[in-house]
Motif scaffolding. Structure first.
Motif, mmCIF file in Angstrom:
data_model
loop_
_atom_site.group_PDB
_atom_site.id
_atom_site.type_symbol
_atom_site.label_atom_id
_atom_site.label_comp_id
_atom_site.label_asym_id
_atom_site.label_seq_id
_atom_site.Cartn_x
_atom_site.Cartn_y
_atom_site.Cartn_z
ATOM 1 N N VAL A 96 -1.621 0.364 -5.385
ATOM 2 C CA VAL A 96 -1.884 -0.716 -4.438
ATOM 3 C C VAL A 96 -1.645 -2.022 -5.200
ATOM 4 O O VAL A 96 -2.165 -2.200 -6.310
ATOM 5 N N VAL A 97 -0.848 -2.923 -4.629
ATOM 6 C CA VAL A 97 -0.467 -4.144 -5.342
ATOM 7 C C VAL A 97 -0.764 -5.361 -4.471
ATOM 8 O O VAL A 97 -0.229 -5.486 -3.367
ATOM 9 N N VAL A 156 0.848 -1.190 0.000
ATOM 10 C CA VAL A 156 0.000 0.000 0.000
ATOM 11 C C VAL A 156 0.882 1.237 0.000
ATOM 12 O O VAL A 156 1.724 1.401 0.889
ATOM 13 N N PRO A 157 0.717 2.121 -0.994
ATOM 14 C CA PRO A 157 1.548 3.328 -1.037
ATOM 15 C C PRO A 157 1.262 4.253 0.141
ATOM 16 O O PRO A 157 0.163 4.236 0.722
ATOM 17 N N ALA A 158 2.246 5.069 0.484
ATOM 18 C CA ALA A 158 2.026 6.097 1.492
ATOM 19 C C ALA A 158 1.078 7.149 0.920
ATOM 20 O O ALA A 158 1.115 7.454 -0.271
ATOM 21 N N GLY A 159 0.222 7.695 1.776
ATOM 22 C CA GLY A 159 -0.729 8.706 1.327
ATOM 23 C C GLY A 159 -2.152 8.255 1.526
ATOM 24 O O GLY A 159 -2.427 7.156 2.018
ATOM 25 N N ASP A 160 -3.073 9.126 1.134
ATOM 26 C CA ASP A 160 -4.490 8.874 1.394
ATOM 27 C C ASP A 160 -5.189 8.106 0.284
ATOM 28 O O ASP A 160 -6.191 7.451 0.517
ATOM 29 N N GLY A 161 -4.698 8.215 -0.947
ATOM 30 C CA GLY A 161 -5.382 7.556 -2.048
ATOM 31 C C GLY A 161 -6.653 8.314 -2.439
ATOM 32 O O GLY A 161 -6.817 9.470 -2.065
ATOM 33 N N PRO A 162 -7.579 7.695 -3.162
ATOM 34 C CA PRO A 162 -7.501 6.302 -3.615
ATOM 35 C C PRO A 162 -6.462 6.104 -4.718
ATOM 36 O O PRO A 162 -6.207 6.997 -5.502
ATOM 37 N N PHE A 163 -5.895 4.893 -4.738
ATOM 38 C CA PHE A 163 -4.831 4.551 -5.672
ATOM 39 C C PHE A 163 -5.329 3.539 -6.706
ATOM 40 O O PHE A 163 -6.168 2.690 -6.383
ATOM 41 N N PRO A 164 -4.788 3.578 -7.919
ATOM 42 C CA PRO A 164 -5.051 2.477 -8.847
ATOM 43 C C PRO A 164 -4.483 1.183 -8.256
ATOM 44 O O PRO A 164 -3.557 1.221 -7.444
ATOM 45 N N ALA A 165 -5.052 0.051 -8.649
ATOM 46 C CA ALA A 165 -4.674 -1.218 -8.018
ATOM 47 C C ALA A 165 -4.312 -2.270 -9.054
ATOM 48 O O ALA A 165 -4.864 -2.304 -10.155
ATOM 49 N N LEU A 166 -3.360 -3.127 -8.677
ATOM 50 C CA LEU A 166 -2.880 -4.205 -9.535
ATOM 51 C C LEU A 166 -2.922 -5.521 -8.785
ATOM 52 O O LEU A 166 -2.654 -5.568 -7.578
ATOM 53 N N VAL A 167 -3.219 -6.594 -9.495
ATOM 54 C CA VAL A 167 -3.129 -7.950 -8.952
ATOM 55 C C VAL A 167 -2.000 -8.656 -9.677
ATOM 56 O O VAL A 167 -1.960 -8.672 -10.917
ATOM 57 N N ARG A 226 -12.177 -2.081 2.198
ATOM 58 C CA ARG A 226 -12.407 -0.680 2.547
ATOM 59 C C ARG A 226 -11.107 0.107 2.615
ATOM 60 O O ARG A 226 -11.002 1.078 3.361
ATOM 61 N N GLY A 227 -10.153 -0.290 1.842
ATOM 62 C CA GLY A 227 -8.875 0.409 1.798
ATOM 63 C C GLY A 227 -8.846 1.442 0.680
ATOM 64 O O GLY A 227 -9.844 1.643 -0.028
ATOM 65 N N PRO A 228 -7.704 2.090 0.462
ATOM 66 C CA PRO A 228 -7.604 3.213 -0.481
ATOM 67 C C PRO A 228 -7.447 2.776 -1.941
ATOM 68 O O PRO A 228 -6.454 3.085 -2.612
ATOM 69 N N VAL A 229 -8.431 2.026 -2.451
ATOM 70 C CA VAL A 229 -8.374 1.485 -3.805
ATOM 71 C C VAL A 229 -9.378 2.202 -4.693
ATOM 72 O O VAL A 229 -10.547 2.359 -4.316
ATOM 73 N N ASP A 230 -8.934 2.637 -5.866
ATOM 74 C CA ASP A 230 -9.827 3.168 -6.883
ATOM 75 C C ASP A 230 -10.374 1.987 -7.681
ATOM 76 O O ASP A 230 -9.669 1.406 -8.512
ATOM 77 N N ASP A 231 -11.618 1.634 -7.432
ATOM 78 C CA ASP A 231 -12.205 0.435 -8.034
ATOM 79 C C ASP A 231 -12.240 0.465 -9.553
ATOM 80 O O ASP A 231 -12.301 -0.581 -10.204
ATOM 81 N N GLU A 232 -12.216 1.647 -10.130
ATOM 82 C CA GLU A 232 -12.341 1.768 -11.576
ATOM 83 C C GLU A 232 -10.999 1.706 -12.295
ATOM 84 O O GLU A 232 -10.960 1.680 -13.521
ATOM 85 N N ARG A 233 -9.906 1.713 -11.550
ATOM 86 C CA ARG A 233 -8.581 1.709 -12.188
ATOM 87 C C ARG A 233 -7.797 0.505 -11.693
ATOM 88 O O ARG A 233 -7.037 0.575 -10.742
ATOM 89 N N MET A 234 -8.012 -0.628 -12.365
ATOM 90 C CA MET A 234 -7.381 -1.869 -11.945
ATOM 91 C C MET A 234 -6.832 -2.621 -13.154
ATOM 92 O O MET A 234 -7.358 -2.516 -14.264
ATOM 93 N N ALA A 235 -5.754 -3.391 -12.912
ATOM 94 C CA ALA A 235 -5.139 -4.197 -13.973
ATOM 95 C C ALA A 235 -4.579 -5.471 -13.359
ATOM 96 O O ALA A 235 -4.436 -5.575 -12.129
#
Length: 359
Positions: free
Chosen positions: A161-162, A120-131, A202-211
């Motif tokens: 977020v990875v 999880v990156p430092a900061g508030d987010g929301p962040f793009p997420a990768l699996v 419920r973490g700082p993930v942007d649900d629309e930006r995932m790969a």
């Protein structure tokens, strides 16, 4: 004296004779034609030693005669699953830097609990997420988060977020009940459910930006996820991937590996040789369904890869383009399977690709 009976017209006599002959031929005889080998009646019956076949449709189903039920071990069957990924739980913190924190995690995949590593990156987010889908490592020696540690740290440092998936049967995950007989469909299910688990967290993930991002065997898992669940994510990236043809992978790592003679024999007993049961092997090969992919794909491959030949990715890219997929193949002269000298370049290209397609 009785009057003579009226004459019966000749046409009537012919009609009666034809009716009698047809009635006599309507019953079953030893010479009746057998069902064709491709007919539903023929395919519904197998001998005890025959390869597993698709489960028949219910007779009451209105589409039973129109839409064949896919083999339970296949990408079409996987596409029909209801994915329930969720219950993402953070465990011990295993890394802390100025730019990120990493945790051991678990989440739900079907009726299994799968472990992984979350950055999880430092900061508030929301962040793009990768699996992340890692390459093959013997489950007996695999440990949590192994296989894509460089990629995980690099991407988290740059604001993603990875979630690195351990897969069933690895690290703290529940056992792989198929014992290797599900042909990587279970690993693919775990990656798809990881995407859902991140979305429900419920973490700082942007649900629309995932790969989804995979390496080696994990590249094949990414291909599977993209064809089984189009629209699930917005992009896919693979490094030194296996072939998109399951037969290539079986021949290279299972059939010809003396240490896997038992697994090879079990697979062939259950599913038969590809030349004799091509439908099954096509059903677990991502390339069969490239036309279903809706996301852009980036492929990285070194010219000196002695594990996964570059020709596999070249063929995959050609087939994807033919199917209408937005695919980019990046080759790296002199680079091997693990990516050493040009790792940084491959990651910079990955970051630009993700920024373009995730926004």
């Amino acid at each position: 004296m009785r009057s003579p009976a009226p004459a019966v017209p000749a046409a009537t006599l012919v009609a009666v004779l034809v009716a009698v002959l047809l009635a006599g031929c309507s019953g079953p005889t030893d010479d009746a034609p057998r069902p064709d080998a491709s007919s539903p009646e023929a395919s519904a019956t197998t001998t005890p030693d025959a390869p597993a076949a698709a489960e028949p449709s219910s007779p009451s189903s209105p589409s039973a005669s129109a839409t064949p039920v896919p083999h339970r071990v296949s990408l079409p069957a996987l596409a029909q699953k209801d994915f329930n990924g969720g219950r993402l739980r953070l465990g011990a913190e295993v890394l802390r830097t100025a730019t990120q924190r990493q945790y051991e995690v678990t989440y739900r995949s079907g009726d299994l609990t799968v472990s992984g590593r979350l950055a999880v990156p430092a900061g508030d987010g929301p962040f793009p997420a990768l699996v992340l889908a890692h390459g093959y490592i013997d489950p007996a020696v695999y440990v949590n988060g192994q296989g894509m540690t460089r990629e995980r740290a690099w991407l988290a440092d740059r604001g993603y977020v990875v979630l690195h998936v351990d897969y069933r049967g690895h690290a703290a995950s529940d056992p792989d009940r198929s014992d290797g007989m599900d042909m990587r469909m279970g690993y693919t299910e775990d990656v798809i459910n990881a995407v859902h688990a991140l979305r429900r967290w419920r973490g700082p993930v942007d649900d629309e930006r995932m790969a989804v991002v995979g390496r080696s065997m994990g590249g094949g898992v990414v291909y599977n996820a993209l064809v089984a669940q189009p629209g699930l994510v917005r992009a896919g990236v693979v490094f030194a991937p296996v072939s998109s043809d399951a037969v290539d992978n079986f021949d290279r790592w299972i059939r010809n590996d003396p240490g896997r003679d038992s697994l090879s024999s079990r697979i062939l007993r259950r599913y038969d040789e590809p030349r004799r049961n091509p439908d099954f092997w096509a059903g677990i090969s991502a390339r069969t369904y490239f036309g279903d992919i809706t996301e852009p794909v980036l492929i990285h491959h070194g010219t000196l890869d002695d594990s996964c030949p570059l020709r596999w990715s070249r063929q995959t890219a050609r087939l994807m383009r033919a199917a209408g997929v937005d695919v980019t193949l990046r080759t790296y002269p002199g680079e091997g399977h693990a990516f050493g000298p040009q790792f940084e370049l491959s990651m910079q290209r990955t970051e630009r690709f993700l920024a373009r397609h995730l926004g």
